[in-house]
Design an enzyme around this catalytic site. Structure first.
Site, PDB file in Angstrom:
ATOM      1  N   GLU A 130      34.447  -6.316   8.957  1.00 52.87           N
ATOM      2  CA  GLU A 130      35.619  -7.082   8.502  1.00 52.87           C
ATOM      3  C   GLU A 130      35.283  -7.924   7.273  1.00 52.87           C
ATOM      4  OE1 GLU A 130      38.132  -8.999  11.463  1.00 52.87           O
ATOM      5  OE2 GLU A 130      38.107 -10.816  10.233  1.00 52.87           O
ATOM      6  N   TYR A 136      41.330 -11.731  23.400  1.00 54.32           N
ATOM      7  CA  TYR A 136      40.579 -12.996  23.453  1.00 54.32           C
ATOM      8  C   TYR A 136      39.760 -13.118  24.732  1.00 54.32           C
ATOM      9  CZ  TYR A 136      43.647 -13.866  19.571  1.00 54.32           C
ATOM     10  OH  TYR A 136      44.296 -13.748  18.360  1.00 54.32           O
TER      11      TYR A 136
HETATM   12  P1  FAD Z   1      49.908 -13.025  19.834  1.00 54.29           P
HETATM   13  O1  FAD Z   1      49.388 -11.811  20.492  1.00 54.29           O
HETATM   14  O2  FAD Z   1      51.352 -13.040  19.436  1.00 54.29           O
HETATM   15  O3  FAD Z   1      49.597 -14.252  20.824  1.00 54.29           O
HETATM   16  C1  FAD Z   1      49.760 -15.602  20.390  1.00 54.29           C
HETATM   17  C2  FAD Z   1      49.932 -16.508  21.596  1.00 54.29           C
HETATM   18  O4  FAD Z   1      51.228 -16.291  22.173  1.00 54.29           O
HETATM   19  C3  FAD Z   1      48.940 -16.241  22.732  1.00 54.29           C
HETATM   20  O5  FAD Z   1      48.660 -17.477  23.354  1.00 54.29           O
HETATM   21  C4  FAD Z   1      49.711 -15.316  23.682  1.00 54.29           C
HETATM   22  O6  FAD Z   1      49.270 -15.441  25.040  1.00 54.29           O
HETATM   23  C5  FAD Z   1      51.137 -15.773  23.500  1.00 54.29           C
HETATM   24  N1  FAD Z   1      52.117 -14.654  23.535  1.00 54.29           N
HETATM   25  C6  FAD Z   1      51.951 -13.426  22.980  1.00 54.29           C
HETATM   26  N2  FAD Z   1      53.044 -12.671  23.151  1.00 54.29           N
HETATM   27  C7  FAD Z   1      53.933 -13.423  23.833  1.00 54.29           C
HETATM   28  C8  FAD Z   1      55.263 -13.201  24.296  1.00 54.29           C
HETATM   29  N3  FAD Z   1      55.888 -12.045  24.076  1.00 54.29           N
HETATM   30  N4  FAD Z   1      55.881 -14.209  24.962  1.00 54.29           N
HETATM   31  C9  FAD Z   1      55.254 -15.410  25.187  1.00 54.29           C
HETATM   32  N5  FAD Z   1      53.991 -15.680  24.758  1.00 54.29           N
HETATM   33  C10 FAD Z   1      53.347 -14.707  24.086  1.00 54.29           C
HETATM   34  N6  FAD Z   1      44.513 -14.614  11.510  1.00 54.29           N
HETATM   35  C11 FAD Z   1      44.972 -14.542  10.228  1.00 54.29           C
HETATM   36  O7  FAD Z   1      45.683 -15.444   9.763  1.00 54.29           O
HETATM   37  N7  FAD Z   1      44.655 -13.469   9.431  1.00 54.29           N
HETATM   38  C12 FAD Z   1      43.893 -12.433   9.869  1.00 54.29           C
HETATM   39  O8  FAD Z   1      43.630 -11.492   9.135  1.00 54.29           O
HETATM   40  C13 FAD Z   1      43.403 -12.483  11.213  1.00 54.29           C
HETATM   41  N8  FAD Z   1      42.644 -11.475  11.715  1.00 54.29           N
HETATM   42  C14 FAD Z   1      42.244 -11.508  13.032  1.00 54.29           C
HETATM   43  C15 FAD Z   1      41.516 -10.429  13.551  1.00 54.29           C
HETATM   44  C16 FAD Z   1      41.096 -10.427  14.875  1.00 54.29           C
HETATM   45  C17 FAD Z   1      40.338  -9.243  15.406  1.00 54.29           C
HETATM   46  C18 FAD Z   1      41.368 -11.554  15.700  1.00 54.29           C
HETATM   47  C19 FAD Z   1      40.867 -11.580  17.113  1.00 54.29           C
HETATM   48  C20 FAD Z   1      42.087 -12.627  15.196  1.00 54.29           C
HETATM   49  C21 FAD Z   1      42.552 -12.622  13.872  1.00 54.29           C
HETATM   50  N9  FAD Z   1      43.310 -13.675  13.322  1.00 54.29           N
HETATM   51  C22 FAD Z   1      43.748 -13.613  12.020  1.00 54.29           C
HETATM   52  C23 FAD Z   1      43.643 -14.848  14.141  1.00 54.29           C
HETATM   53  C24 FAD Z   1      45.027 -14.718  14.838  1.00 54.29           C
HETATM   54  O9  FAD Z   1      46.050 -14.654  13.880  1.00 54.29           O
HETATM   55  C25 FAD Z   1      45.217 -15.937  15.736  1.00 54.29           C
HETATM   56  O10 FAD Z   1      44.313 -15.929  16.797  1.00 54.29           O
HETATM   57  C26 FAD Z   1      46.635 -16.205  16.194  1.00 54.29           C
HETATM   58  O11 FAD Z   1      46.703 -17.536  16.713  1.00 54.29           O
HETATM   59  C27 FAD Z   1      47.161 -15.272  17.299  1.00 54.29           C
HETATM   60  O12 FAD Z   1      47.445 -14.034  16.811  1.00 54.29           O
HETATM   61  P2  FAD Z   1      47.763 -12.819  17.838  1.00 54.29           P
HETATM   62  O13 FAD Z   1      48.118 -11.663  17.045  1.00 54.29           O
HETATM   63  O14 FAD Z   1      46.694 -12.691  18.851  1.00 54.29           O
HETATM   64  O15 FAD Z   1      49.107 -13.427  18.545  1.00 54.29           O
END
Ligand code: FAD
Length: 290
Positions: free
Chosen positions: A17, A148
């Site tokens: 990455e 996570y």
């Molecule tokens: P989601 O999956 O939407 O989850 C966010 C929160 O909401 C969680 O607590 C989950 O339990 C809850 N949730 C999810 N879906 C629902 C639903 N339908 N109803 C109610 N609650 C829900 N950040 C950046 O800004 N840029 C990047 O390029 C980037 N790359 C990343 C790459 C990896 C491999 C990882 C692990 C993280 C990365 N991040 C990046 C960080 C990420 O954006 C954050 O961790 C962010 O806070 C959550 O993103 P997510 O896609 O996991 O969110």
């Protein structure tokens, strides 16, 4: 090659990455490091999106350059932060035009200072909605989503977080890439819980070779990844930069060896545009243990 198919081989598929550098010299240095990392035969490279204030275009510039240089598939990360569905669709069209193969589909973090993520009007609230939108309109992309092992910081509890992860898989994600962690036991517990919840896509551990203790502390606070006492104690035994680099890299090397012997189909390395730590930890490693 589809995203999931990288993980069907007997060799543990590795990916690296990157993030968009801010300067021309940064881009040059990153590409030099990409060339060095290429020698480890990675499955693909990814580049973050919007993290640390980077712009969307810079992500596509990086993946386009990396693909041209290496001939390997590339993945663009994409978040819902600040974008309407139409703007996300425009990005996806442009990503396709520029040769992006896969996406890491994310919600993104709340802006600095606010504890809660707020979708913009006409935007998306959660990553599962982004996955569904991509599947519906841009089905040619392979999709990875974030998992996570130590539970997402905003999640109500581990079970709810897992249910939400499953929503992303049910919406069409091909693989899960995890947040970095330092204790493999956290990953194995998470993997078991995913399997028990009926998640069947490949679960790829994310590993960050830390190179100094201050950085480890900063990243751990940002990503909610606990630093094991033994690692903290070893790193703190000496302030010397080379010493701390060697301890951090050795920890990531031991994590890697243990993960491979526990049959992970792949490992995603957070290399932070550098190559020295990854080269040192991967040097001479047997990636075909399962
Ligand atoms: P989601 O999956 O939407 O989850 C966010 C929160 O909401 C969680 O607590 C989950 O339990 C809850 N949730 C999810 N879906 C629902 C639903 N339908 N109803 C109610 N609650 C829900 N950040 C950046 O800004 N840029 C990047 O390029 C980037 N790359 C990343 C790459 C990896 C491999 C990882 C692990 C993280 C990365 N991040 C990046 C960080 C990420 O954006 C954050 O961790 C962010 O806070 C959550 O993103 P997510 O896609 O996991 O969110």
């Amino acid at each position: 090659m589809t995203l999931a198919s990288h993980y069907q081989s007997s060799r543990c598929a590795i990916s690296f990455e990157l993030f968009p550098p801010k300067t021309e010299s940064g881009i040059e240095a990153m590409l030099n490091n990409v060339e060095r990392l290429r020698s480890f035969d990675p499955a693909f490279f990814t580049c973050t999106y919007g993290a640390g204030g980077s712009t969307q275009d810079s992500t596509l510039d990086v993946v386009e350059k990396v693909k041209k240089l290496t001939g390997l598939p590339v993945a663009s990360h994409l978040t819902c932060v600040g974008s309407t569905v139409d703007q996300l669709a425009a990005f996806l069209q442009e990503a396709h035009r520029r040769g992006v193969d896969y996406l890491v589909a994310l919600r993104g973090d709340p802006p600095k200072g606010s504890a809660q993520f707020e979708a913009v009007e006409g935007g998306l609230r959660y990553a599962n909605e982004l996955v569904a939108m991509i599947r519906e309109n841009f089905n040619h992309f392979g999709i990875a989503v974030a998992g996570y092992p130590e539970v997402h910081q905003e999640a109500v509890d581990a079970k709810t977080d897992l249910d939400n992860l499953k929503r992303k898989v049910d919406a069409g994600a091909d693989v899960i890439i995890t947040q970095l962690f330092y204790d493999n036991a956290d990953f194995y517990r998470f993997r078991d819980d995913c399997v028990a919840a009926g998640i069947t896509v490949p679960i790829i551990p994310g590993v960050l070779p830390v190179t100094n203790f201050k950085q480890a502390e900063r990243i751990a606070a940002m990503c909610k990844a606990a630093i094991p006492k033994s690692l903290a104690e070893s790193m703190n035994q000496n302030d010397d930069a080379d010493y701390q680099f060697n301890v951090g890299v050795e920890h990531a090397r031991l994590q890697t060896i243990d993960l491979i012997s526990n049959q992970v189909p792949g490992i995603h390395y957070y290399v932070l545009n550098k190559s020295e730590a990854a080269e040192k930890l991967l040097d001479g490693l047997e990636l075909a243990a399962h």
